[in-house]
Structures are given as structure tokens and as C-alpha cells.
Design an enzyme around this catalytic site. Structure first.
Site, PDB file in Angstrom:
ATOM      1  N   ASP A  92      -0.173   5.139   1.239  1.00 15.19           N
ATOM      2  CA  ASP A  92      -0.395   5.701   2.403  1.00 15.19           C
ATOM      3  C   ASP A  92      -0.103   5.141   3.551  1.00 15.19           C
ATOM      4  OD1 ASP A  92      -0.596   7.977   0.478  1.00 15.19           O
ATOM      5  OD2 ASP A  92      -2.744   7.329   0.202  1.00 15.19           O
ATOM      6  N   SER A 149      -4.909   5.274  -4.312  1.00 11.81           N
ATOM      7  CA  SER A 149      -4.684   6.578  -4.811  1.00 11.81           C
ATOM      8  C   SER A 149      -4.600   6.899  -6.305  1.00 11.81           C
ATOM      9  CB  SER A 149      -3.335   7.002  -4.226  1.00 11.81           C
ATOM     10  OG  SER A 149      -2.841   8.360  -4.626  1.00 11.81           O
ATOM     11  N   GLY A 155      -7.788   4.655   3.856  1.00 11.84           N
ATOM     12  CA  GLY A 155      -7.727   3.553   2.764  1.00 11.84           C
ATOM     13  C   GLY A 155      -8.953   3.473   2.036  1.00 11.84           C
ATOM     14  N   ASN A 182      -2.927   9.464  -7.533  1.00 11.02           N
ATOM     15  CA  ASN A 182      -1.819  10.074  -7.449  1.00 11.02           C
ATOM     16  C   ASN A 182      -0.637   9.301  -7.110  1.00 11.02           C
ATOM     17  OD1 ASN A 182      -2.971  12.406  -7.861  1.00 11.02           O
ATOM     18  ND2 ASN A 182      -3.570  12.662  -6.026  1.00 11.02           N
ATOM     19  N   ASP A 192       0.802  -1.364  -0.057  1.00  9.74           N
ATOM     20  CA  ASP A 192       0.209   0.009  -0.108  1.00  9.74           C
ATOM     21  C   ASP A 192       0.792   1.219  -0.045  1.00  9.74           C
ATOM     22  OD1 ASP A 192      -2.390   1.666   0.386  1.00  9.74           O
ATOM     23  OD2 ASP A 192      -1.727   1.706   2.409  1.00  9.74           O
TER      24      ASP A 192
END
Length: 226
Positions: free
Chosen positions: A16, A119, A51, A121, A14
């Protein structure tokens, strides 16, 4: 390692809160959006959207408030704009402790590496963190239509790597992400507080100080005791 422990051929991270402390950047972005709209918001409420993808997050933020589709889209756009401005400050020094060493160790041992993040981004953030070249594949918010806790983004990462889900290990910091990894049929290491991630196969407070062999050993031990 016991025979019941599947061989790990690929690791899916993951983004973040696992690779970098972008959680605070997201929090600050959502706080600004909430302030713009006069919506009460704090870190406890932010925990509830950890999340989630952007669209689900804004729906949770709004609760039972009814707004136009145009205003909702404006909120999404502003959140992204605030976040991207903050992301410009990122570089490799913002990688969380233990991440750089683990990525280097996985690469040296020829373990496949991918990203599985909601995300949109993700590519930009990986580039800012100076680790994009270490990720063979990226599955992100542009790759799927169903987001965590649905397993789609992790299954997409596995498919891109051409590795069976049973041979993938996920590193996640959010409850929704852990549920997604388990639903994908993958082993999952929760990175963060046990009270949030207790249903992961293994929970570590952070990646600092853990070598790949340590993680495999702990996973094998948890597999035996399960």
C-alpha cells in the site's frame, strides 16, 4: 560502491502506497467504518494507522471506547468488505509511477523480488495489479503474528527467499514499515515525504524517474555520509 555498502541480492516491497495508491482505498474503507459507528475520523487520524494491520488499526480507531468483541470483529469484517469492493477497480494502470519500470529492471538484473505487507489481501491486490508473477515470494498478514513495526514480515520474506537480511533492501512508505525494516537489519528506502520517513537510509519522493543504478548510488552515498 564502497565496501561498507552490503551487496543487495533481494528487494522487498511494501504494498500500500509503494506499489499502488491503495492508501486512498484503505482510507475510504476506514472512513465508512468510522461513519457507521459515529466515530470522528479524518486523514490526520488515518496517518496514525498507516502501515498497521487491521486489528491494531481498529484499536487505534476506537481509542478508549469499550465495545464487545463481536462488534469489533464486525467492524473488521466490514472494513475488509468495503476495501475488497474498491479493490475490484484496480488494474495495472494503477501502479504508481516508476514501479513497473523498476520491477522489470530488477527482474532483468536477476535481483530477487518479494512482498512484505501487513495486508491479508496482498495476493488478491497483486493479481488485480497484474504483477503477481514478478514476485517470487509473498509475506503478508497471513504469514506472521507480529506486525509492523515488528520486523517479522520482512524477516519472513527474506527467509522465504533464502537471502540474509543484510542483503535485502526494503521499499516502504509508512513510518512503522521503515522501523520494521531497520529492526530486521535491512537497508530501507522511504518512498514519500521526508518528514514521515527521515530515519530511512534513503528517502525518495516517488519511484518515478529512478533507475536501479541511481538508487544504489544514492544508497551508497548516504551510507558514506552516515
Amino acid at each position: 560502491m564502497p565496501e561498507t555498502m552490503p551487496q543487495i541480492a533481494a528487494v522487498i516491497f511494501d504494498l500500500d502506497g509503494v506499489l499502488a495508491d491503495t492508501i486512498d482505498l484503505h482510507y475510504r474503507s476506514w472512513q465508512q467504518v468510522a461513519d457507521d459507528q459515529g466515530i470522528p475520523f479524518n486523514k490526520s487520524k488515518y496517518e496514525q494507522i498507516l502501515g498497521m494491520n487491521r486489528e491494531d488499526s481498529v484499536n487505534r480507531l476506537l481509542g478508549d471506547r469499550i465495545i464487545s468483541a463481536e462488534l469489533k470483529q464486525d467492524m473488521l469484517d466490514r472494513k475488509n468488505s468495503y476495501y475488497l469492493e474498491l479493490v475490484k477497480s484496480l488494474d495495472s494502470s494503477q501502479l504508481l509511477p516508476g514501479v513497473a519500470d523498476l520491477l522489470a529492471e530488477l527482474q532483468a538484473q536477476q535481483i530477487r523480488i518479494a512482498l512484505g505487507s501487513s495486508s491479508k489481501n496482498a495476493e488478491f491486490v497483486l493479481q488485480r495489479l497484474e504483477v503477481r508473477h514478478l514476485f517470487e515470494q509473498v509475506a503478508d498478514g497471513h504469514s506472521v503474528t507480529k506486525f509492523k513495526p515488528a520486523p517479522d514480515v520482512f524477516l519472513k520474506a527474506a527467509a522465504l527467499l533464502q537471502v540474509e537480511p543484510a542483503h535485502c533492501l526494503v521499499f516502504e512508505d509508512a513510518a512503522a514499515g521503515v522501523l520494521a525494516a531497520l529492526a530486521a537489519g535491512m537497508k530501507v528506502v522511504g518512498v514519500g515525504p521526508p518528514e514521515r520517513l527521515s530515519f530511512a537510509d534513503l528517502v525518495l519522493p516517488s519511484l518515478a524517474g529512478y533507475q536501479w543504478v541511481d538508487i544504489l548510488s544514492k544508497l551508497a552515498a548516504s551510507n558514506v555520509s552516515a
